[in-house]
Design a protein around this motif. Structure first.
Motif, mmCIF file in Angstrom:
data_model
loop_
_atom_site.group_PDB
_atom_site.id
_atom_site.type_symbol
_atom_site.label_atom_id
_atom_site.label_comp_id
_atom_site.label_asym_id
_atom_site.label_seq_id
_atom_site.Cartn_x
_atom_site.Cartn_y
_atom_site.Cartn_z
ATOM 1 N N THR A 254 0.824 -1.208 0.000
ATOM 2 C CA THR A 254 0.000 0.000 0.000
ATOM 3 C C THR A 254 0.860 1.261 0.000
ATOM 4 O OG1 THR A 254 -0.152 -0.112 2.417
ATOM 5 C CG2 THR A 254 -1.934 -1.125 1.151
ATOM 6 N N THR A 255 2.113 1.180 0.476
ATOM 7 C CA THR A 255 2.971 2.369 0.443
ATOM 8 C C THR A 255 3.319 2.719 -0.995
ATOM 9 O OG1 THR A 255 5.016 1.070 0.748
ATOM 10 C CG2 THR A 255 3.898 1.867 2.729
ATOM 11 N N SER A 256 3.691 1.719 -1.799
ATOM 12 C CA SER A 256 3.956 1.979 -3.215
ATOM 13 C C SER A 256 2.709 2.513 -3.903
ATOM 14 C CB SER A 256 4.427 0.702 -3.909
ATOM 15 O OG SER A 256 5.676 0.278 -3.421
ATOM 16 N N LEU A 257 1.564 1.919 -3.606
ATOM 17 C CA LEU A 257 0.311 2.365 -4.222
ATOM 18 C C LEU A 257 0.019 3.821 -3.878
ATOM 19 C CD1 LEU A 257 -3.073 0.533 -4.451
ATOM 20 C CD2 LEU A 257 -2.976 2.833 -3.506
ATOM 21 N N ARG A 258 0.149 4.188 -2.617
ATOM 22 C CA ARG A 258 -0.201 5.548 -2.198
ATOM 23 C C ARG A 258 0.694 6.579 -2.870
ATOM 24 N NH1 ARG A 258 0.851 6.476 2.852
ATOM 25 N NH2 ARG A 258 -0.561 8.248 3.014
ATOM 26 N N LEU A 259 1.970 6.249 -3.063
ATOM 27 C CA LEU A 259 2.860 7.197 -3.717
ATOM 28 C C LEU A 259 2.558 7.297 -5.216
ATOM 29 C CD1 LEU A 259 5.102 9.176 -3.165
ATOM 30 C CD2 LEU A 259 6.760 7.378 -3.625
ATOM 31 N N LEU A 260 2.299 6.162 -5.850
ATOM 32 C CA LEU A 260 1.939 6.191 -7.265
ATOM 33 C C LEU A 260 0.652 6.988 -7.499
ATOM 34 C CD1 LEU A 260 2.790 2.498 -8.163
ATOM 35 C CD2 LEU A 260 3.910 4.524 -9.127
ATOM 36 N N GLU A 261 -0.326 6.804 -6.627
ATOM 37 C CA GLU A 261 -1.567 7.561 -6.767
ATOM 38 C C GLU A 261 -1.351 9.049 -6.506
ATOM 39 O OE1 GLU A 261 -4.495 6.537 -7.952
ATOM 40 O OE2 GLU A 261 -3.499 4.630 -8.359
ATOM 41 N N SER A 262 -0.418 9.378 -5.636
ATOM 42 C CA SER A 262 -0.112 10.787 -5.376
ATOM 43 C C SER A 262 0.560 11.445 -6.570
ATOM 44 C CB SER A 262 0.804 10.901 -4.146
ATOM 45 O OG SER A 262 0.184 10.378 -2.990
ATOM 46 N N ALA A 263 1.255 10.629 -7.384
ATOM 47 C CA ALA A 263 2.024 11.166 -8.512
ATOM 48 C C ALA A 263 1.270 11.123 -9.833
ATOM 49 C CB ALA A 263 3.330 10.383 -8.649
ATOM 50 N N ALA A 264 0.123 10.448 -9.887
ATOM 51 C CA ALA A 264 -0.605 10.258 -11.148
ATOM 52 C C ALA A 264 -1.649 11.359 -11.350
ATOM 53 C CB ALA A 264 -1.280 8.892 -11.166
ATOM 54 N N ASP A 265 -1.857 11.724 -12.614
ATOM 55 C CA ASP A 265 -2.879 12.721 -12.911
ATOM 56 C C ASP A 265 -4.160 12.044 -13.409
ATOM 57 O OD1 ASP A 265 -2.589 12.138 -15.660
ATOM 58 O OD2 ASP A 265 -1.224 13.815 -16.007
ATOM 59 N N VAL A 266 -5.157 12.849 -13.747
ATOM 60 C CA VAL A 266 -6.462 12.302 -14.129
ATOM 61 C C VAL A 266 -6.396 11.532 -15.444
ATOM 62 C CG1 VAL A 266 -7.782 14.026 -12.854
ATOM 63 C CG2 VAL A 266 -7.096 14.499 -15.225
ATOM 64 N N HIS A 267 -5.329 11.725 -16.196
ATOM 65 C CA HIS A 267 -5.156 11.001 -17.456
ATOM 66 C C HIS A 267 -4.341 9.722 -17.267
ATOM 67 C CE1 HIS A 267 -6.871 14.488 -19.398
ATOM 68 N NE2 HIS A 267 -5.955 15.262 -18.866
ATOM 69 N N ARG A 268 -4.107 9.345 -16.022
ATOM 70 C CA ARG A 268 -3.371 8.121 -15.663
ATOM 71 C C ARG A 268 -1.899 8.197 -16.057
ATOM 72 N NH1 ARG A 268 -6.016 3.532 -14.399
ATOM 73 N NH2 ARG A 268 -4.761 2.184 -15.766
ATOM 74 N N VAL A 269 -1.375 9.392 -16.115
ATOM 75 C CA VAL A 269 0.051 9.599 -16.362
ATOM 76 C C VAL A 269 0.749 9.795 -15.023
ATOM 77 C CG1 VAL A 269 1.784 11.107 -17.411
ATOM 78 C CG2 VAL A 269 -0.355 10.618 -18.627
ATOM 79 N N ILE A 270 1.844 9.068 -14.814
ATOM 80 C CA ILE A 270 2.618 9.170 -13.572
ATOM 81 C C ILE A 270 3.723 10.199 -13.769
ATOM 82 C CG2 ILE A 270 4.134 7.929 -11.980
ATOM 83 C CD1 ILE A 270 2.505 5.393 -12.716
ATOM 84 N N HIS A 271 3.803 11.152 -12.866
ATOM 85 C CA HIS A 271 4.788 12.218 -12.947
ATOM 86 C C HIS A 271 5.890 12.004 -11.900
ATOM 87 C CE1 HIS A 271 2.357 14.716 -15.666
ATOM 88 N NE2 HIS A 271 1.321 14.192 -15.020
ATOM 89 N N PRO A 272 7.068 12.560 -12.130
ATOM 90 C CA PRO A 272 8.086 12.544 -11.070
ATOM 91 C C PRO A 272 7.524 13.208 -9.814
ATOM 92 C CG PRO A 272 9.036 13.269 -13.147
ATOM 93 C CD PRO A 272 7.552 13.221 -13.361
ATOM 94 N N PHE A 273 8.012 12.753 -8.665
ATOM 95 C CA PHE A 273 7.420 13.209 -7.402
ATOM 96 C C PHE A 273 8.519 13.289 -6.345
ATOM 97 C CE2 PHE A 273 5.189 12.812 -3.384
ATOM 98 C CZ PHE A 273 3.963 13.446 -3.590
ATOM 99 N N GLU A 274 8.501 14.342 -5.566
ATOM 100 C CA GLU A 274 9.394 14.447 -4.408
ATOM 101 C C GLU A 274 8.765 15.407 -3.420
ATOM 102 O OE1 GLU A 274 14.073 15.139 -3.147
ATOM 103 O OE2 GLU A 274 13.479 15.289 -5.247
ATOM 104 N N SER A 275 8.026 14.846 -2.471
ATOM 105 C CA SER A 275 7.281 15.677 -1.530
ATOM 106 C C SER A 275 6.658 14.788 -0.466
ATOM 107 C CB SER A 275 6.187 16.457 -2.267
ATOM 108 O OG SER A 275 5.520 17.345 -1.395
ATOM 109 N N ASP A 276 5.924 15.416 0.461
ATOM 110 C CA ASP A 276 5.100 14.679 1.410
ATOM 111 C C ASP A 276 3.796 14.269 0.740
ATOM 112 O OD1 ASP A 276 6.917 14.939 3.443
ATOM 113 O OD2 ASP A 276 5.841 16.530 4.497
#
Length: 344
Positions: A254-276
């Motif tokens: 679930t940790t990987s999932l939560r970060l991937l969902e935090s980084a994805a946009d409404v078009h299901r594109v995953i963006h680079p992420f570095e934050s809380d």
């Protein structure tokens, strides 16, 4: 939603106090979007996925973040859960009513910290004395922070230093293991690669807030603790390429999932992420970053059971957990696993 909708009865004998040996001998309950459940073992995973799929692991490393100390005659327990800077960490405190701002807590091996600030959630900012990195101090004075449902039944020992760390652990900062990845071995990873199933890593430093119970009666009133995570531009690009080629992104934990969902946009594109991130996923949430989840069995009324219910539906997950309990699956951090595939 009412929190009590996510309750269920779990017999104590279903709680695992030690992991399966070897790690990939743990059981695996396959829960498809349609069709019956399937009872497997983790080493069967290559046959449950498709060539072109990718597994996403959390490479955080658990630090010995559990400290026992004294403020004068009072015993004080501290569980560090979020780094603030080089010398200061936010911590949950046991016996915190004995603590006041400016007090010094003396821990073993010459380690000490000042109680700098009390927060609204009852946690404290601790400022550690000295010049060494806090992680070095913890290696001297700390213990592995086993979950309370294990630590309350047996003491932490030398085996836990190995058992409560995944094979992907590389970046210090977690106070709880991303436990779904505890099931993986080099042999299993090689078998997955041979089957055409790739893997990537990201980092989410799991905080002690993951163990806190949901005290609200309605999910709308619960507030998650923030955790720091990062997804590199290279990993984000490769994951988007997997999707473009028709493969699935399967979060391991679930940790990987939560970060991937935090980084994805409404078009299901995953963006680079570095934050809380303090993302809280409950039924009704529309998933954008993942296509499946491998995860252990979670506590009643926990935010993690709410998450899996959001992915698969509450009724299906209640049925899956009833099946797991009846079939003797082992629950929680050292327990067995499940593979949730909402689209079959």
């Amino acid at each position: 939603m009412r929190v009590d909708l996510f309750d269920f009865d779990l017999p104590p004998e279903n709680i695992a106090l030690r992991p399966a040996r070897p790690r990939d001998a743990a059981r695996l309950l396959v829960v498809p979007g349609e069709g019956p459940f399937a009872d497997r073992v983790v080493r069967d995973l290559p046959a449950q996925l498709r060539a072109g799929d990718v597994l996403v692991f959390n490479d955080t490393r658990v630090i010995p973040a559990q400290l026992e100390g004294r403020r004068g005659a009072a015993r004080i327990g501290a569980t560090l859960h979020k780094r603030i800077d080089l010398r200061r960490w936010q911590a949950f405190i046991r016996n915190g009513k004995r603590l006041h701002e400016g007090d010094t807590i003396e821990f073993p091996a010459g380690v000490s910290a000042s109680a700098e600030q009390r927060h609204d959630d009852g946690s404290w900012t601790l400022a550690f004395a000295g010049d060494e990195p806090v992680e070095v101090l913890l290696e001297r004075a700390g213990q592995m922070p086993l979950p309370p449902y294990i630590a309350g039944k047996r003491p932490t020992d030398a085996e836990d230093k190995r058992d409560y760390q995944t094979m992907f652990a590389a970046r210090d900062g977690a106070v709880a293991a991303p436990t779904a990845a505890l099931h993986f071995t080099p042999e299993l990873l090689a078998a997955l690669a041979q089957a055409g199933i790739g893997h990537e890593t990201l980092t989410l430093h799991v905080g002690a807030g993951t163990f806190l119970p949901v005290k609200a009666e309605d999910t709308a009133d619960h507030r998650m603790h923030a955790e720091w995570g990062t997804i590199s531009p290279e990993v984000a690009a490769r994951l988007n390429a997997v999707r473009a080629a028709g493969g699935r992104i399967i979060a391991v934990g679930t940790t990987s999932l939560r970060l991937l969902e935090s980084a994805a946009d409404v078009h299901r594109v995953i963006h680079p992420f570095e934050s809380d991130t303090a993302i809280f996923i409950t039924p009704g949430y529309r998933f954008k970053g993942i296509d499946g989840l491998m995860t252990n069995f979670h506590l009643p009324k926990s935010t993690l059971f709410m998450l899996v219910s959001a992915l698969m539906g509450l009724e299906k997950m209640q049925a899956a957990y009833r099946h797991a309990i009846e079939e003797g699956y082992r629950f929680y951090s050292y327990g067995d696993s499940s593979l949730l595939l909402p689209k079959g």
